[in-house]
Design a protein around this motif. Structure first.
Motif, PDB file in Angstrom:
ATOM      1  N   GLU A  57       0.705  -1.413   0.096  1.00 45.30           N
ATOM      2  CA  GLU A  57       0.153   0.155  -0.065  1.00 45.30           C
ATOM      3  C   GLU A  57       0.857   1.398   0.277  1.00 45.30           C
ATOM      4  O   GLU A  57       0.452   2.271  -0.645  1.00 45.30           O
ATOM      5  CB  GLU A  57      -0.932   0.018   1.217  1.00 45.30           C
ATOM      6  N   LYS A  58       1.858   1.307   0.719  1.00 43.07           N
ATOM      7  CA  LYS A  58       2.937   2.333   0.756  1.00 43.07           C
ATOM      8  C   LYS A  58       3.487   2.654  -0.516  1.00 43.07           C
ATOM      9  O   LYS A  58       3.800   3.718  -0.927  1.00 43.07           O
ATOM     10  CB  LYS A  58       3.935   2.159   1.735  1.00 43.07           C
ATOM     11  N   ALA A  59       4.067   1.553  -0.996  1.00 42.92           N
ATOM     12  CA  ALA A  59       4.687   1.375  -2.409  1.00 42.92           C
ATOM     13  C   ALA A  59       3.590   2.021  -3.533  1.00 42.92           C
ATOM     14  O   ALA A  59       3.971   2.960  -4.363  1.00 42.92           O
ATOM     15  CB  ALA A  59       5.077   0.153  -3.040  1.00 42.92           C
ATOM     16  N   LYS A  60       2.327   1.765  -3.376  1.00 46.46           N
ATOM     17  CA  LYS A  60       1.244   2.130  -4.443  1.00 46.46           C
ATOM     18  C   LYS A  60       0.778   3.590  -4.197  1.00 46.46           C
ATOM     19  O   LYS A  60       0.977   4.371  -5.034  1.00 46.46           O
ATOM     20  CB  LYS A  60       0.095   1.307  -3.969  1.00 46.46           C
ATOM     21  N   GLN A  61       1.083   4.058  -2.783  1.00 48.32           N
ATOM     22  CA  GLN A  61       0.885   5.418  -2.424  1.00 48.32           C
ATOM     23  C   GLN A  61       2.038   6.266  -3.282  1.00 48.32           C
ATOM     24  O   GLN A  61       1.934   7.487  -3.735  1.00 48.32           O
ATOM     25  CB  GLN A  61       0.698   5.648  -1.085  1.00 48.32           C
ATOM     26  N   GLU A  62       3.383   5.660  -2.806  1.00 46.81           N
ATOM     27  CA  GLU A  62       4.536   6.497  -3.534  1.00 46.81           C
ATOM     28  C   GLU A  62       4.447   6.568  -4.950  1.00 46.81           C
ATOM     29  O   GLU A  62       4.679   7.401  -5.459  1.00 46.81           O
ATOM     30  CB  GLU A  62       5.854   5.685  -2.998  1.00 46.81           C
ATOM     31  N   MET A  63       4.141   5.307  -5.633  1.00 40.90           N
ATOM     32  CA  MET A  63       3.976   5.474  -6.872  1.00 40.90           C
ATOM     33  C   MET A  63       2.871   6.183  -7.530  1.00 40.90           C
ATOM     34  O   MET A  63       3.146   7.195  -8.510  1.00 40.90           O
ATOM     35  CB  MET A  63       3.574   3.866  -7.607  1.00 40.90           C
ATOM     36  N   MET A  64       1.725   6.486  -6.966  1.00 42.92           N
ATOM     37  CA  MET A  64       0.742   7.478  -7.464  1.00 42.92           C
ATOM     38  C   MET A  64       1.295   8.929  -7.204  1.00 42.92           C
ATOM     39  O   MET A  64       1.027   9.638  -7.974  1.00 42.92           O
ATOM     40  CB  MET A  64      -0.563   7.167  -6.334  1.00 42.92           C
ATOM     41  N   ALA A  65       2.017   8.987  -5.987  1.00 43.46           N
ATOM     42  CA  ALA A  65       2.552  10.390  -5.765  1.00 43.46           C
ATOM     43  C   ALA A  65       3.470  10.823  -7.016  1.00 43.46           C
ATOM     44  O   ALA A  65       3.614  11.829  -7.462  1.00 43.46           O
ATOM     45  CB  ALA A  65       3.252  10.505  -4.543  1.00 43.46           C
ATOM     46  N   HIS A  66       4.320   9.709  -7.368  1.00 46.23           N
ATOM     47  CA  HIS A  66       5.419   9.963  -8.311  1.00 46.23           C
ATOM     48  C   HIS A  66       4.499  10.083  -9.680  1.00 46.23           C
ATOM     49  O   HIS A  66       4.869  10.932 -10.487  1.00 46.23           O
ATOM     50  CB  HIS A  66       6.450   8.837  -8.492  1.00 46.23           C
ATOM     51  N   VAL A  67       3.612   9.498  -9.858  1.00 50.17           N
ATOM     52  CA  VAL A  67       2.712   9.633 -11.227  1.00 50.17           C
ATOM     53  C   VAL A  67       2.338  10.961 -11.313  1.00 50.17           C
ATOM     54  O   VAL A  67       2.233  11.862 -12.206  1.00 50.17           O
ATOM     55  CB  VAL A  67       1.615   8.509 -11.187  1.00 50.17           C
ATOM     56  N   LYS A  68       1.649  11.409 -10.109  1.00 48.04           N
ATOM     57  CA  LYS A  68       1.046  12.808  -9.933  1.00 48.04           C
ATOM     58  C   LYS A  68       1.952  13.563 -10.058  1.00 48.04           C
ATOM     59  O   LYS A  68       1.762  15.019 -10.973  1.00 48.04           O
ATOM     60  CB  LYS A  68       0.383  12.896  -8.811  1.00 48.04           C
ATOM     61  N   LYS A  69       3.278  13.461  -9.535  1.00 46.73           N
ATOM     62  CA  LYS A  69       4.500  14.619  -9.740  1.00 46.73           C
ATOM     63  C   LYS A  69       4.874  14.661 -11.240  1.00 46.73           C
ATOM     64  O   LYS A  69       5.204  15.615 -11.707  1.00 46.73           O
ATOM     65  CB  LYS A  69       5.481  14.224  -8.817  1.00 46.73           C
TER      66      LYS A  69
END
Length: 385
Positions: free
Chosen positions: A62-74
């Motif tokens: 879940e944490k990796a997913k959140q980080e990935m979503m944050a990177h995608v958003k960035k």
């Protein structure tokens, strides 16, 4: 009855054996049960551990997913910003391109106007030139007019002297002056904060600087030297003033001593100087060149004679500036021979790769020395005929 009694011990032994076997089986069953309980506890432990690991993995996932979503958003934000910046840059390029075209068009118009003005100037010069056909006339020379001759000869000797102070710069030790043939090369070098000059196996860092010269002056002296008047000095005050004037007039009237007919005499007894005015020009010039003249007073004495002149100071100008083709190099360390270091400097600044060009002159002063550099105005280019 006897049979029954005899059979009891046998049945009792069998019962005991069966009980012992059941007890043994029960004991084995208990041991097996304990073993299974142990296995069940271990299985529960493994299950709990696996569940805990699964929870941790799910949390990490879940944490990796959140980080990935944050990177995608960035990444999306960066792409938007990049597109916005690209659009701004493209608009700026288009704007500058349009401005460049406008400047080129303006330059062409100015050049065309300049050419038109030059053509008009040439046309006006040709228009206002005076052309006159002078007919051939036979002229017979008889004699020079007396009045015209007197007027020409009585005119003073006029001279105009232009004095221009040459600007100077004091070249200290560890400095060098370089004069390029083109102004553009000097301006390019001045834009560099520090230059690394290769000198044998070492590298020297020198700093190009613009030269600031001391104020200089330029003026003209208009000099008029009299053809008829002569200055007399060092006249001894031995006789009265009126008699002295008479003696001076008589002494300067003698042709044997180079004198001539005197028109007037002035004398100042306070300074011991006087002024002799001759009737005809030329006499004063010859006596002024000799520097001394014999005068009869109480006795024969030598007095000093010189020209009488007037001067006027004209077109006095002061100016201060910086040479456009010459630069100053600072902070040069003494590494080797002075001439070799000057040659290395010249070679470095002659290379176009170092933003240099053709050098007209170069002068380097090593540590402990000081030189005075004199500058002169650039002569305008002359067209070859």
């Amino acid at each position: 009855m006897a049979d029954i009694c005899s059979n009891r011990p046998v049945n009792g032994k069998e019962e005991d054996g069966r009980l012992e076997e059941e007890a043994r089986e029960t004991e084995e069953a208990k041991k097996e049960l304990e073993a299974w309980k142990t296995k069940a506890e271990k299985a529960d432990d493994v299950k709990a551990r696996l569940i805990l690991e699964k929870l941790e993995e799910d949390e990490a996932k879940e944490k990796a997913k959140q980080e990935m979503m944050a990177h995608v958003k960035k990444q999306e934000e960066c792409q938007k910003e990049f597109k916005l910046n690209m659009s701004t840059v493209q608009e700026d390029i288009l704007l500058r391109g349009g401005r460049r075209l406008d400047l080129l068009d303006r330059l062409k118009r100015c050049q065309a106007a300049l050419e038109a003005k030059r053509a008009e100037s040439t046309k006006l010069k040709q228009k206002f030139k005076i052309y006159a056909q002078i007919p051939d006339t036979e002229v017979e020379f008889r004699a020079q007019s007396k009045e015209e001759g007197d007027d020409d000869d009585s005119q003073p000797i006029r001279g105009v002297f232009a004095i221009s102070q040459r600007p100077t710069v004091l070249l200290q030790g560890g400095q060098a002056l370089i004069t390029f043939e083109e102004e553009m090369v000097a301006s390019q070098v001045l834009k560099i904060a520090k230059c690394s000059v290769s000198c044998d196996n070492i590298s020297l860092d020198v700093k190009p600087r613009r030269i600031t010269m001391e104020p200089a002056v330029k003026f003209e002296v208009h000099l008029d030297v009299s053809r008829k008047q002569l200055k007399v000095s060092n006249v001894p005050p031995s006789i009265p003033e009126e008699r002295k004037k008479q003696q001076l007039e008589m002494s300067f009237s003698r042709p044997s001593r180079g004198g001539g007919e005197v028109d007037g005499v002035e004398y100042d007894r306070n300074t011991g100087t006087g002024q002799i005015t001759f009737l005809h020009p030329g006499v004063a010039e010859g006596l002024a060149l000799s520097g001394r003249y014999r005068v009869d007073l109480d006795s024969e004495v030598n007095v000093q004679v010189g020209p009488v002149y007037k001067y006027q100071l004209c077109k006095f100008q002061t100016f201060c500036g910086a040479p456009k083709r010459t630069i100053l190099l600072n902070d040069i360390e003494d590494k080797g021979d002075e001439e070799d270091l000057q040659d290395h400097l010249e070679i470095h600044f002659q290379k176009p790769s170092n933003f240099g060009g053709e050098i007209e002159s170069i002068q380097y002063a090593s540590r402990g020395k000081a030189l005075q550099a004199f500058f002169c105005e650039d002569s305008p280019p002359t067209a070859a005929i």
